[in-house]
Scaffold this motif. Structure first.
Motif, short mmCIF file in Angstrom:
data_model
loop_
_atom_site.label_atom_id
_atom_site.label_comp_id
_atom_site.label_asym_id
_atom_site.label_seq_id
_atom_site.Cartn_x
_atom_site.Cartn_y
_atom_site.Cartn_z
N PRO A 116 12.28 23.07 3.38
CA PRO A 116 13.52 23.47 4.06
C PRO A 116 14.56 22.35 4.01
CG PRO A 116 11.84 22.87 5.65
CD PRO A 116 11.18 22.84 4.30
N GLU A 117 15.78 22.67 4.36
CA GLU A 117 16.92 21.74 4.44
C GLU A 117 17.37 21.22 3.09
OE1 GLU A 117 17.53 18.91 7.66
OE2 GLU A 117 15.84 19.82 8.68
N MET A 118 16.49 20.50 2.40
CA MET A 118 16.82 20.03 1.05
C MET A 118 15.53 20.10 0.25
SD MET A 118 18.02 16.26 -0.31
CE MET A 118 19.64 16.16 0.44
N ASN A 119 15.56 20.80 -0.89
CA ASN A 119 14.32 20.92 -1.66
C ASN A 119 14.02 19.64 -2.45
OD1 ASN A 119 15.56 20.97 -4.26
ND2 ASN A 119 15.84 23.18 -4.14
N GLY A 120 12.82 19.60 -3.03
CA GLY A 120 12.37 18.40 -3.72
C GLY A 120 13.18 18.03 -4.93
N ILE A 121 13.69 19.03 -5.65
CA ILE A 121 14.47 18.74 -6.86
C ILE A 121 15.81 18.09 -6.49
CG2 ILE A 121 15.64 19.76 -8.85
CD1 ILE A 121 13.24 21.68 -9.07
N THR A 122 16.45 18.60 -5.44
CA THR A 122 17.71 18.00 -4.99
C THR A 122 17.48 16.56 -4.51
OG1 THR A 122 18.46 20.19 -4.34
CG2 THR A 122 19.69 18.31 -3.46
N ILE A 148 5.14 9.91 1.16
CA ILE A 148 4.64 11.28 0.97
C ILE A 148 5.67 12.25 1.53
CG2 ILE A 148 2.87 12.96 1.63
CD1 ILE A 148 0.89 10.61 1.84
N VAL A 149 6.08 13.23 0.71
CA VAL A 149 7.06 14.22 1.14
C VAL A 149 6.51 15.63 0.98
CG1 VAL A 149 9.44 15.03 0.89
CG2 VAL A 149 8.87 12.65 0.32
N ASP A 150 6.32 16.32 2.08
CA ASP A 150 5.82 17.70 2.05
C ASP A 150 6.15 18.33 3.40
OD1 ASP A 150 4.03 20.09 2.04
OD2 ASP A 150 3.23 19.14 0.25
N ASP A 151 6.58 19.59 3.38
CA ASP A 151 6.93 20.22 4.66
C ASP A 151 5.70 20.64 5.45
OD1 ASP A 151 6.50 22.17 2.66
OD2 ASP A 151 7.66 23.67 3.74
N ALA A 152 4.53 20.69 4.80
CA ALA A 152 3.29 21.07 5.50
C ALA A 152 2.54 19.83 5.97
CB ALA A 152 2.41 21.90 4.58
N LYS A 153 2.39 19.71 7.28
CA LYS A 153 1.72 18.55 7.88
C LYS A 153 0.31 18.35 7.30
CE LYS A 153 0.86 15.47 11.28
NZ LYS A 153 1.15 14.10 10.89
N PHE A 154 -0.45 19.46 7.15
CA PHE A 154 -1.84 19.31 6.66
C PHE A 154 -1.87 18.78 5.23
CE2 PHE A 154 -0.94 23.44 4.89
CZ PHE A 154 -1.75 23.55 3.76
N MET A 155 -0.83 19.08 4.42
CA MET A 155 -0.78 18.54 3.06
C MET A 155 -0.49 17.05 3.10
SD MET A 155 -1.64 20.79 1.08
CE MET A 155 -1.20 21.33 -0.51
N ARG A 156 0.39 16.64 3.99
CA ARG A 156 0.69 15.21 4.12
C ARG A 156 -0.57 14.45 4.56
NH1 ARG A 156 5.19 17.16 7.02
NH2 ARG A 156 4.55 16.07 8.91
N VAL A 157 -1.29 15.03 5.51
CA VAL A 157 -2.51 14.38 6.01
C VAL A 157 -3.54 14.27 4.88
CG1 VAL A 157 -4.49 14.68 7.56
CG2 VAL A 157 -2.17 15.03 8.42
N ARG A 199 15.95 15.79 2.72
CA ARG A 199 16.95 14.91 3.35
C ARG A 199 16.27 13.68 3.97
NH1 ARG A 199 19.63 18.58 5.72
NH2 ARG A 199 21.13 18.73 4.05
N GLU A 200 15.18 13.94 4.66
CA GLU A 200 14.40 12.85 5.27
C GLU A 200 13.84 11.94 4.17
OE1 GLU A 200 10.63 13.27 7.80
OE2 GLU A 200 12.08 14.54 8.85
N ALA A 201 13.41 12.54 3.07
CA ALA A 201 12.85 11.77 1.95
C ALA A 201 13.86 10.76 1.42
CB ALA A 201 12.43 12.72 0.82
N VAL A 202 15.10 11.20 1.25
CA VAL A 202 16.15 10.30 0.74
C VAL A 202 16.38 9.15 1.71
CG1 VAL A 202 18.59 10.15 0.09
CG2 VAL A 202 17.23 12.13 -0.64
N GLN A 203 16.45 9.45 3.01
CA GLN A 203 16.66 8.41 4.02
C GLN A 203 15.50 7.41 4.03
OE1 GLN A 203 17.00 10.95 7.43
NE2 GLN A 203 19.20 11.26 7.19
N LEU A 204 14.27 7.93 4.00
CA LEU A 204 13.10 7.05 4.05
C LEU A 204 12.94 6.25 2.76
CD1 LEU A 204 10.59 9.38 5.93
CD2 LEU A 204 11.70 7.32 6.81
#
Length: 119
Positions: free
Chosen positions: A57-63, A6-15, A36-41
């Motif tokens: 932030p940092e790297m958007n979902g499309i990138t 699951i990749v989302d910058d909002a914690k409540f959305m991930r939950v 960036r974290e998504a690619v690593q994970l």
């Protein structure tokens, strides 16, 4: 049991997503708060499916989508976006996303999309 990242910058959305998925017997292997974290994970866990927020932030979902698909053309990624991001949704489908779900999330729509992409 299919593994999902699951990749989302909002914690409540991930939950929220995590609860919906676990309730439907999916295994949430990891959560990322930016592209960036998504690619690593993705490399670390090789999930069966990724739910990817577009605006982060940092790297958007499309990138992040383009990076993951570039390395694994068989990656199954479902984009998540708010209303009014149609242009980005179209772009993400062109880059290889398998589907998209709109926020606020509808539990049934999420599960239908995931089932369809995994089958």
């Amino acid at each position: 049991m299919p593994k999902i990242l699951i990749v989302d910058d909002a914690k409540f959305m991930r939950v929220k997503l995590s609860n919906i998925l676990k309730g439907a017997n999916y295994e949430v292997v990891a959560e990322a708060e930016n592209g960036r974290e998504a690619v690593q994970l993705y490399h670390k866990y090789k999930p069966d499916l990724v739910t990817m927020d577009i605006t982060m932030p940092e790297m958007n979902g499309i990138t992040a989508l383009r990076e993951i698909i570039g390395e694994d053309p068989n990656a199954k990624i479902i984009m998540c976006s708010a209303m009014g991001q149609q242009k980005m949704i179209v772009e993400s489908i062109e880059f290889g996303a398998k589907d998209f779900i709109l926020k606020p999330f509808d539990d049934n729509r999420i599960l239908e999309a995931i089932k369809r992409v995994l089958d």
